[in-house]
Design a protein around this motif. Structure first.
Motif, PDB file in Angstrom:
ATOM      1  N   TYR A 141      -3.090   1.683 -14.830  1.00  0.00           N
ATOM      2  CA  TYR A 141      -3.051   3.191 -14.202  1.00  0.00           C
ATOM      3  C   TYR A 141      -3.030   4.001 -15.215  1.00  0.00           C
ATOM      4  O   TYR A 141      -3.571   5.097 -15.371  1.00  0.00           O
ATOM      5  CB  TYR A 141      -1.762   3.279 -13.627  1.00  0.00           C
ATOM      6  CG  TYR A 141      -1.426   4.210 -12.766  1.00  0.00           C
ATOM      7  CD1 TYR A 141      -2.472   5.033 -11.980  1.00  0.00           C
ATOM      8  CD2 TYR A 141      -0.371   5.040 -12.966  1.00  0.00           C
ATOM      9  CE1 TYR A 141      -2.388   6.286 -11.252  1.00  0.00           C
ATOM     10  CE2 TYR A 141      -0.080   6.120 -12.293  1.00  0.00           C
ATOM     11  CZ  TYR A 141      -0.968   6.725 -11.535  1.00  0.00           C
ATOM     12  OH  TYR A 141      -0.737   8.053 -11.020  1.00  0.00           O
TER      13      TYR A 141
ATOM     14  N   SER B 271      -2.156  -5.797  -5.285  1.00  0.00           N
ATOM     15  CA  SER B 271      -1.273  -4.407  -5.632  1.00  0.00           C
ATOM     16  C   SER B 271      -0.226  -4.599  -6.733  1.00  0.00           C
ATOM     17  O   SER B 271       0.335  -3.727  -7.363  1.00  0.00           O
ATOM     18  CB  SER B 271      -0.362  -4.139  -4.323  1.00  0.00           C
ATOM     19  OG  SER B 271       0.634  -5.150  -4.100  1.00  0.00           O
TER      20      SER B 271
ATOM     21  N   ARG C 171       0.811  -1.088  -0.095  1.00  0.00           N
ATOM     22  CA  ARG C 171      -0.069   0.037  -0.004  1.00  0.00           C
ATOM     23  C   ARG C 171       0.913   1.215   0.091  1.00  0.00           C
ATOM     24  O   ARG C 171       0.402   2.099  -0.575  1.00  0.00           O
ATOM     25  CB  ARG C 171      -0.999   0.150   1.145  1.00  0.00           C
ATOM     26  CG  ARG C 171      -2.008   0.951   0.929  1.00  0.00           C
ATOM     27  CD  ARG C 171      -3.034   0.920   2.441  1.00  0.00           C
ATOM     28  NE  ARG C 171      -4.345   1.767   1.855  1.00  0.00           N
ATOM     29  CZ  ARG C 171      -4.289   2.964   1.827  1.00  0.00           C
ATOM     30  NH1 ARG C 171      -3.030   4.011   2.051  1.00  0.00           N
ATOM     31  NH2 ARG C 171      -5.497   3.941   1.670  1.00  0.00           N
ATOM     32  N   ARG C 172       1.924   1.136   0.817  1.00  0.00           N
ATOM     33  CA  ARG C 172       2.773   1.941   0.770  1.00  0.00           C
ATOM     34  C   ARG C 172       3.616   2.525  -0.685  1.00  0.00           C
ATOM     35  O   ARG C 172       3.525   3.720  -1.017  1.00  0.00           O
ATOM     36  CB  ARG C 172       3.973   2.114   1.717  1.00  0.00           C
ATOM     37  CG  ARG C 172       5.019   3.349   2.106  1.00  0.00           C
ATOM     38  CD  ARG C 172       5.665   3.175   3.317  1.00  0.00           C
ATOM     39  NE  ARG C 172       6.423   1.757   3.509  1.00  0.00           N
ATOM     40  CZ  ARG C 172       6.065   0.905   4.538  1.00  0.00           C
ATOM     41  NH1 ARG C 172       4.995   1.230   5.265  1.00  0.00           N
ATOM     42  NH2 ARG C 172       6.720  -0.095   4.597  1.00  0.00           N
TER      43      ARG C 172
ATOM     44  N   TYR D  54      -8.187   0.492  -5.907  1.00  0.00           N
ATOM     45  CA  TYR D  54      -7.495  -0.729  -5.248  1.00  0.00           C
ATOM     46  C   TYR D  54      -8.404  -1.238  -3.944  1.00  0.00           C
ATOM     47  O   TYR D  54      -8.320  -2.357  -3.800  1.00  0.00           O
ATOM     48  CB  TYR D  54      -6.095  -0.323  -4.857  1.00  0.00           C
ATOM     49  CG  TYR D  54      -5.493  -1.113  -4.080  1.00  0.00           C
ATOM     50  CD1 TYR D  54      -4.926  -2.461  -4.376  1.00  0.00           C
ATOM     51  CD2 TYR D  54      -4.906  -0.815  -2.596  1.00  0.00           C
ATOM     52  CE1 TYR D  54      -4.214  -3.235  -3.443  1.00  0.00           C
ATOM     53  CE2 TYR D  54      -4.471  -1.757  -2.127  1.00  0.00           C
ATOM     54  CZ  TYR D  54      -3.845  -2.890  -2.092  1.00  0.00           C
ATOM     55  OH  TYR D  54      -3.315  -3.865  -1.372  1.00  0.00           O
ATOM     56  N   GLU D  55      -8.828  -0.301  -3.251  1.00  0.00           N
ATOM     57  CA  GLU D  55      -9.311  -0.581  -2.001  1.00  0.00           C
ATOM     58  C   GLU D  55     -10.895  -1.122  -2.183  1.00  0.00           C
ATOM     59  O   GLU D  55     -11.164  -2.302  -1.567  1.00  0.00           O
ATOM     60  CB  GLU D  55      -9.529   0.580  -1.140  1.00  0.00           C
ATOM     61  CG  GLU D  55      -8.196   1.162  -0.392  1.00  0.00           C
ATOM     62  CD  GLU D  55      -8.142   2.299   0.303  1.00  0.00           C
ATOM     63  OE1 GLU D  55      -9.207   3.128   0.096  1.00  0.00           O
ATOM     64  OE2 GLU D  55      -7.250   2.829   1.078  1.00  0.00           O
TER      65      GLU D  55
ATOM     66  N   LEU E  39       1.981   1.707  -3.544  1.00  0.00           N
ATOM     67  CA  LEU E  39       0.958   2.299  -4.329  1.00  0.00           C
ATOM     68  C   LEU E  39       0.780   3.755  -4.008  1.00  0.00           C
ATOM     69  O   LEU E  39       0.620   4.678  -5.034  1.00  0.00           O
ATOM     70  CB  LEU E  39      -0.370   1.505  -4.016  1.00  0.00           C
ATOM     71  CG  LEU E  39      -0.448   0.127  -4.891  1.00  0.00           C
ATOM     72  CD1 LEU E  39      -1.775  -0.424  -4.237  1.00  0.00           C
ATOM     73  CD2 LEU E  39      -0.780   0.574  -6.321  1.00  0.00           C
ATOM     74  N   LYS E  40       0.718   4.136  -2.720  1.00  0.00           N
ATOM     75  CA  LYS E  40       0.500   5.646  -2.432  1.00  0.00           C
ATOM     76  C   LYS E  40       1.540   6.164  -3.001  1.00  0.00           C
ATOM     77  O   LYS E  40       1.156   7.659  -3.257  1.00  0.00           O
ATOM     78  CB  LYS E  40       0.354   5.751  -0.882  1.00  0.00           C
ATOM     79  CG  LYS E  40       0.006   7.003  -0.479  1.00  0.00           C
ATOM     80  CD  LYS E  40      -0.217   7.116   1.081  1.00  0.00           C
ATOM     81  CE  LYS E  40      -0.621   8.746   1.635  1.00  0.00           C
ATOM     82  NZ  LYS E  40      -0.896   8.398   2.909  1.00  0.00           N
ATOM     83  N   ALA E  41       2.861   5.811  -3.107  1.00  0.00           N
ATOM     84  CA  ALA E  41       4.022   6.637  -3.374  1.00  0.00           C
ATOM     85  C   ALA E  41       3.828   7.047  -5.060  1.00  0.00           C
ATOM     86  O   ALA E  41       4.497   8.273  -5.304  1.00  0.00           O
ATOM     87  CB  ALA E  41       5.400   6.083  -2.876  1.00  0.00           C
TER      88      ALA E  41
ATOM     89  N   ILE F  59      -5.380   4.140  -5.640  1.00  0.00           N
ATOM     90  CA  ILE F  59      -5.513   3.646  -4.137  1.00  0.00           C
ATOM     91  C   ILE F  59      -7.104   3.343  -3.901  1.00  0.00           C
ATOM     92  O   ILE F  59      -7.665   2.535  -3.251  1.00  0.00           O
ATOM     93  CB  ILE F  59      -5.100   4.633  -3.093  1.00  0.00           C
ATOM     94  CG1 ILE F  59      -3.604   4.674  -3.015  1.00  0.00           C
ATOM     95  CG2 ILE F  59      -5.704   4.530  -1.753  1.00  0.00           C
ATOM     96  CD1 ILE F  59      -3.055   3.182  -2.310  1.00  0.00           C
TER      97      ILE F  59
ATOM     98  N   PRO G  16      -0.949   6.911  -6.610  1.00  0.00           N
ATOM     99  CA  PRO G  16      -1.876   7.591  -5.658  1.00  0.00           C
ATOM    100  C   PRO G  16      -3.184   7.487  -6.001  1.00  0.00           C
ATOM    101  O   PRO G  16      -4.229   7.177  -5.290  1.00  0.00           O
ATOM    102  CB  PRO G  16      -1.394   8.732  -5.129  1.00  0.00           C
ATOM    103  CG  PRO G  16      -0.610   9.329  -6.068  1.00  0.00           C
ATOM    104  CD  PRO G  16      -0.108   7.905  -6.902  1.00  0.00           C
ATOM    105  N   ASP G  17      -3.646   8.001  -7.269  1.00  0.00           N
ATOM    106  CA  ASP G  17      -4.895   7.906  -7.714  1.00  0.00           C
ATOM    107  C   ASP G  17      -5.642   6.543  -7.775  1.00  0.00           C
ATOM    108  O   ASP G  17      -6.791   6.747  -7.846  1.00  0.00           O
ATOM    109  CB  ASP G  17      -4.860   8.462  -9.286  1.00  0.00           C
ATOM    110  CG  ASP G  17      -3.592   9.455  -9.524  1.00  0.00           C
ATOM    111  OD1 ASP G  17      -2.539   9.088  -9.192  1.00  0.00           O
ATOM    112  OD2 ASP G  17      -3.837  10.393 -10.277  1.00  0.00           O
TER     113      ASP G  17
END
Length: 324
Positions: free
Chosen positions: A168, A77, A45-46, A59-60, A48-50, A56, A53-54
């Motif tokens: 993405y 992920s 998750r970290r 993904y959730e 993906l966020k880095a 996330i 981020p769009d």
């Protein structure tokens, strides 16, 4: 080989059903090197966020549809997955209506054989599924098409499986230039060549790698090496140089009409019969980004889809060259 075409506007019961069906096989593959070899959920998750981020919120949503389990979330992920190899050829034909054509050469037993049409987060996308979240080729409602080939290098590093990077791009970009910026920025765990073509006829090919910066080129052709052949045995086995030269000759000297150019992908040297070695041509895809249309082709069969009038269904496709 059974192919299916599935449409679902938002992540819901159709996608959840597909995940339940495919997950036992993907779980076995994802854990083949042992669970400690795969990153933790926090690391996934970290990352993906880095870098994306769009993605996330989507993904959730998909993790929830998959049941909310730790292993499934880590798998979805696409971060630092096990290494995998493919063949593939792709080219941009620059006629009156720009077209991107590709062959996907891969293992029949490790393939979704699924066309997904989605409207996730307000962006309509259709393409050939990989891992139910990623794509190996596709087109979006802005008229941007994209496709990948393996880059022919042994190096495995820290990054994402490239099918998620393609997803993405299609979820967030409208032009080849925007796509190039993402392909130059997001880390990939293996070397891949990604070609994009937009509705304004602009195209590029990104030579992505885990151990060096991506190179953005104006190449209209990509096979299974990058600037130089580095993995000689793989290059010989897949005939990557020969396929590249053949495509360049067709584009530069023969100037084939569209249909004739597309049909070259259904015959050697582009069409591969090495199914039992895991590198047979599973399909030929044709993308017309201005029309937002795609075709899957096999010898004697064409399956046409429109982004604006997508039709669910299934096809049993006879794969020439498969030995039972």
């Amino acid at each position: 080989m059974l192919w299916r075409a599935i449409s679902e506007e938002l992540p819901g019961p159709k996608w959840a059903g597909l995940f339940a069906e495919y997950w036992p096989f993907y779980r076995k593959w994802w854990l083949k090197e042992g669970e400690p070899a795969r990153p933790t959920y926090a690391e996934c998750r970290r990352a993906l966020k880095a870098h994306m981020p769009d993605l996330i919120p989507l993904y959730e949503d998909l993790c929830d549809q998959a049941g909310g389990g730790d292993l499934a979330a880590r798998f979805l992920s696409f971060y630092c997955p096990p290494p995998y190899l493919s063949g593939c050829s792709q080219a941009v034909w620059g006629g009156k209506e720009p077209v991107m054509v590709r062959n996907y050469d891969y293992n029949t037993n490790a393939f979704d054989s699924l066309v997904l049409h989605t409207g996730w987060k307000g962006r309509r996308v259709m393409g050939t599924s990989d891992g139910l979240f990623g794509l190996v080729d596709g087109v979006n409602d802005a008229g941007l098409s994209i496709s990948l080939t393996f880059g022919g290098r042994r190096v495995v590093g820290v990054g994402f499986g490239v099918p998620l990077i393609l997803r993405y791009v299609l979820q967030t970009c409208e032009t080849a230039e925007q796509a190039g910026e993402i392909l130059a920025r997001v880390p990939t765990h293996m070397s891949y060549n990604v070609t994009v073509l937009d509705r304004k006829r602009k195209y590029l090919t990104a030579l992505m790698a885990p151990d060096r910066p991506a190179i953005i080129t104006k190449a209209a052709v990509a096979t299974n090496h990058q600037e130089n052949v580095e993995w000689i045995s793989h290059a010989r086995f897949t005939a990557t140089v020969e396929r590249e030269r053949y495509l360049l000759q067709r584009l530069r000297f023969h100037r084939d009409p569209e249909e004739k150019f597309i049909n070259t992908f259904l015959k050697p040297p582009l069409y591969s019969h090495q199914f039992n070695a895991g590198f047979g041509t599973l399909y030929t895809a044709v993308y017309r980004p201005r029309k937002r249309e795609m075709e899957h082709r096999w010898p004697g069969t064409v399956w046409h889809q429109k982004l604006d009038a997508f039709e669910e269904g299934s096809r049993n496709v006879l794969m020439p060259g498969i030995v039972a």
